[in-house]
Design a protein around this motif. Structure first.
Motif, short mmCIF file in Angstrom:
data_model
loop_
_atom_site.label_atom_id
_atom_site.label_comp_id
_atom_site.label_asym_id
_atom_site.label_seq_id
_atom_site.Cartn_x
_atom_site.Cartn_y
_atom_site.Cartn_z
N ALA A 100 0.85 -1.19 0.00
CA ALA A 100 0.00 0.00 0.00
C ALA A 100 0.89 1.25 0.00
O ALA A 100 1.93 1.25 0.63
CB ALA A 100 -0.90 0.01 1.22
N ASP A 102 0.41 4.04 1.45
CA ASP A 102 0.51 4.53 2.82
C ASP A 102 -0.29 3.60 3.73
O ASP A 102 -1.03 2.74 3.25
CB ASP A 102 0.05 5.98 2.95
CG ASP A 102 -1.40 6.18 2.58
OD1 ASP A 102 -1.67 6.90 1.60
OD2 ASP A 102 -2.28 5.58 3.25
N ASP A 104 -2.87 3.71 5.47
CA ASP A 104 -4.33 3.73 5.56
C ASP A 104 -5.03 3.35 4.26
O ASP A 104 -6.26 3.37 4.18
CB ASP A 104 -4.79 5.13 5.98
CG ASP A 104 -4.29 5.49 7.36
OD1 ASP A 104 -3.97 6.67 7.58
OD2 ASP A 104 -4.20 4.58 8.21
N ARG A 105 -4.26 3.00 3.25
CA ARG A 105 -4.87 2.71 1.94
C ARG A 105 -4.76 1.22 1.61
O ARG A 105 -3.97 0.48 2.20
CB ARG A 105 -4.20 3.56 0.86
CG ARG A 105 -4.48 5.04 1.04
CD ARG A 105 -3.75 5.90 0.03
NE ARG A 105 -4.20 5.64 -1.34
CZ ARG A 105 -3.72 6.27 -2.40
NH1 ARG A 105 -2.78 7.18 -2.25
NH2 ARG A 105 -4.15 6.00 -3.60
N ARG A 106 -5.59 0.81 0.64
CA ARG A 106 -5.61 -0.58 0.20
C ARG A 106 -4.32 -0.94 -0.51
O ARG A 106 -3.75 -0.13 -1.26
CB ARG A 106 -6.79 -0.79 -0.74
CG ARG A 106 -7.00 -2.20 -1.22
CD ARG A 106 -8.21 -2.27 -2.15
NE ARG A 106 -8.05 -1.42 -3.33
CZ ARG A 106 -7.46 -1.81 -4.44
NH1 ARG A 106 -6.93 -3.02 -4.52
NH2 ARG A 106 -7.37 -0.99 -5.47
N ASN A 108 -1.96 -2.86 -3.25
CA ASN A 108 -1.98 -3.33 -4.64
C ASN A 108 -0.97 -4.46 -4.79
O ASN A 108 -0.04 -4.60 -4.00
CB ASN A 108 -1.64 -2.19 -5.60
CG ASN A 108 -2.66 -1.09 -5.55
OD1 ASN A 108 -3.85 -1.34 -5.69
ND2 ASN A 108 -2.20 0.14 -5.34
#
Length: 121
Positions: A100, A102, A104-106, A108
Protein backbone atom coordinates in the motif's frame (compact mmCIF):
# COMPACT_ATOMS: atom_id res chain seq x y z
CA UNK A 1 4.42 3.25 -8.02
CA UNK A 2 6.39 0.31 -6.70
CA UNK A 3 9.20 -1.62 -8.32
CA UNK A 4 10.30 -5.13 -7.42
CA UNK A 5 13.73 -6.21 -8.64
CA UNK A 6 14.95 -9.78 -8.27
CA UNK A 7 18.57 -10.91 -8.25
CA UNK A 8 20.64 -13.94 -7.36
CA UNK A 9 19.56 -16.41 -9.99
CA UNK A 10 22.02 -18.51 -11.92
CA UNK A 11 23.26 -21.96 -12.77
CA UNK A 12 23.80 -24.47 -9.98
CA UNK A 13 24.37 -28.20 -9.75
CA UNK A 14 21.87 -30.54 -8.12
CA UNK A 15 22.25 -30.43 -4.35
CA UNK A 16 23.60 -26.90 -4.44
CA UNK A 17 22.24 -23.70 -2.95
CA UNK A 18 21.24 -20.24 -4.13
CA UNK A 19 19.83 -17.19 -2.39
CA UNK A 20 17.43 -14.97 -4.28
CA UNK A 21 16.85 -11.35 -3.31
CA UNK A 22 13.90 -9.11 -4.11
CA UNK A 23 14.26 -5.41 -3.44
CA UNK A 24 11.13 -3.27 -3.26
CA UNK A 25 11.31 0.45 -3.91
CA UNK A 26 8.99 3.35 -4.62
CA UNK A 27 5.85 4.43 -2.79
CA UNK A 28 5.88 1.98 0.10
CA UNK A 29 3.72 2.74 3.09
CA UNK A 30 2.79 -0.75 4.19
CA UNK A 31 3.81 -4.20 2.99
CA UNK A 32 1.17 -6.83 3.70
CA UNK A 33 2.66 -9.85 1.94
CA UNK A 34 5.86 -10.72 0.13
CA UNK A 35 6.13 -13.92 -1.84
CA UNK A 36 8.02 -15.93 -4.40
CA UNK A 37 6.47 -17.73 -7.34
CA UNK A 38 8.10 -19.70 -10.11
CA UNK A 39 7.26 -20.75 -13.62
CA UNK A 40 8.99 -23.57 -15.40
CA UNK A 41 8.98 -23.77 -19.17
CA UNK A 42 5.61 -24.99 -20.41
CA UNK A 43 4.05 -24.97 -16.96
CA UNK A 44 1.80 -22.67 -14.98
CA UNK A 45 3.19 -20.25 -12.45
CA UNK A 46 3.16 -21.77 -8.97
CA UNK A 47 3.54 -20.53 -5.44
CA UNK A 48 6.93 -21.15 -3.84
CA UNK A 49 6.70 -19.27 -0.54
CA UNK A 50 4.83 -16.45 1.15
CA UNK A 51 5.52 -14.30 4.18
CA UNK A 52 2.93 -12.00 5.73
CA UNK A 53 3.58 -8.83 7.69
CA UNK A 54 2.58 -10.77 10.78
CA UNK A 55 5.31 -13.30 10.21
CA UNK A 56 3.24 -16.20 8.88
CA UNK A 57 5.04 -18.33 6.33
CA UNK A 58 3.73 -20.82 3.82
CA UNK A 59 5.55 -22.99 1.30
CA UNK A 60 4.67 -25.02 -1.73
CA UNK A 61 4.74 -28.74 -1.04
CA UNK A 62 7.62 -29.33 -3.43
CA UNK A 63 9.99 -26.97 -1.58
CA UNK A 64 9.07 -27.55 2.07
CA UNK A 65 12.14 -28.30 4.14
CA UNK A 66 14.50 -27.06 1.44
CA UNK A 67 13.58 -23.40 0.87
CA UNK A 68 13.30 -20.60 3.43
CA UNK A 69 11.70 -17.19 2.96
CA UNK A 70 12.74 -14.26 5.15
CA UNK A 71 12.74 -10.49 5.02
CA UNK A 72 14.76 -7.40 5.86
CA UNK A 73 11.98 -4.99 6.78
CA UNK A 74 14.36 -2.06 7.13
CA UNK A 75 15.52 -2.35 3.53
CA UNK A 76 12.18 -3.66 2.15
CA UNK A 77 13.75 -6.85 0.88
CA UNK A 78 12.61 -10.44 0.78
CA UNK A 79 14.95 -13.37 0.32
CA UNK A 80 14.55 -16.96 -0.74
CA UNK A 81 17.22 -19.32 0.52
CA UNK A 82 17.17 -22.42 -1.66
CA UNK A 83 19.05 -25.50 -0.50
CA UNK A 84 19.27 -29.05 -1.83
CA UNK A 85 18.26 -27.85 -5.26
CA UNK A 86 16.81 -30.36 -7.69
CA UNK A 87 16.59 -30.44 -11.45
CA UNK A 88 12.87 -29.76 -11.17
CA UNK A 89 13.52 -26.47 -9.38
CA UNK A 90 14.62 -25.00 -12.70
CA UNK A 91 12.33 -22.07 -13.46
CA UNK A 92 12.02 -18.33 -13.62
CA UNK A 93 11.45 -17.10 -10.08
CA UNK A 94 9.23 -14.06 -9.58
CA UNK A 95 8.91 -11.77 -6.62
CA UNK A 96 5.38 -10.78 -5.65
CA UNK A 97 4.20 -8.29 -3.07
CA UNK A 98 1.06 -6.64 -1.78
CA UNK A 99 2.01 -3.07 -0.96
CA UNK A 100 0.00 0.00 0.00
CA UNK A 101 1.28 3.53 -0.74
CA UNK A 102 0.51 4.53 2.82
CA UNK A 103 -0.66 2.80 5.96
CA UNK A 104 -4.33 3.73 5.56
CA UNK A 105 -4.87 2.71 1.94
CA UNK A 106 -5.61 -0.58 0.20
CA UNK A 107 -2.66 -2.63 -0.98
CA UNK A 108 -1.98 -3.33 -4.64
CA UNK A 109 -0.26 -6.38 -6.09
CA UNK A 110 3.11 -6.03 -7.78
CA UNK A 111 5.37 -8.40 -9.68
CA UNK A 112 9.04 -8.35 -10.53
CA UNK A 113 10.39 -9.32 -13.94
CA UNK A 114 11.88 -12.57 -12.69
CA UNK A 115 15.26 -14.21 -12.35
CA UNK A 116 16.26 -17.47 -13.97
CA UNK A 117 17.35 -20.40 -11.81
CA UNK A 118 18.79 -23.37 -13.65
CA UNK A 119 19.69 -26.58 -11.87
CA UNK A 120 21.78 -28.77 -14.12
CA UNK A 121 24.67 -31.19 -14.16
Amino acid sequence: QVQLVESGGGLVQPGGSLRLTCAASGSIGRIDVMAWYRQASGKQRELVATLTSGGSKDYGDSVKGRFTIFTDKVRNRVYLQMNSLKLEDTAVYYCNAEIAPDRDRRANTYWGLGTQVTVST
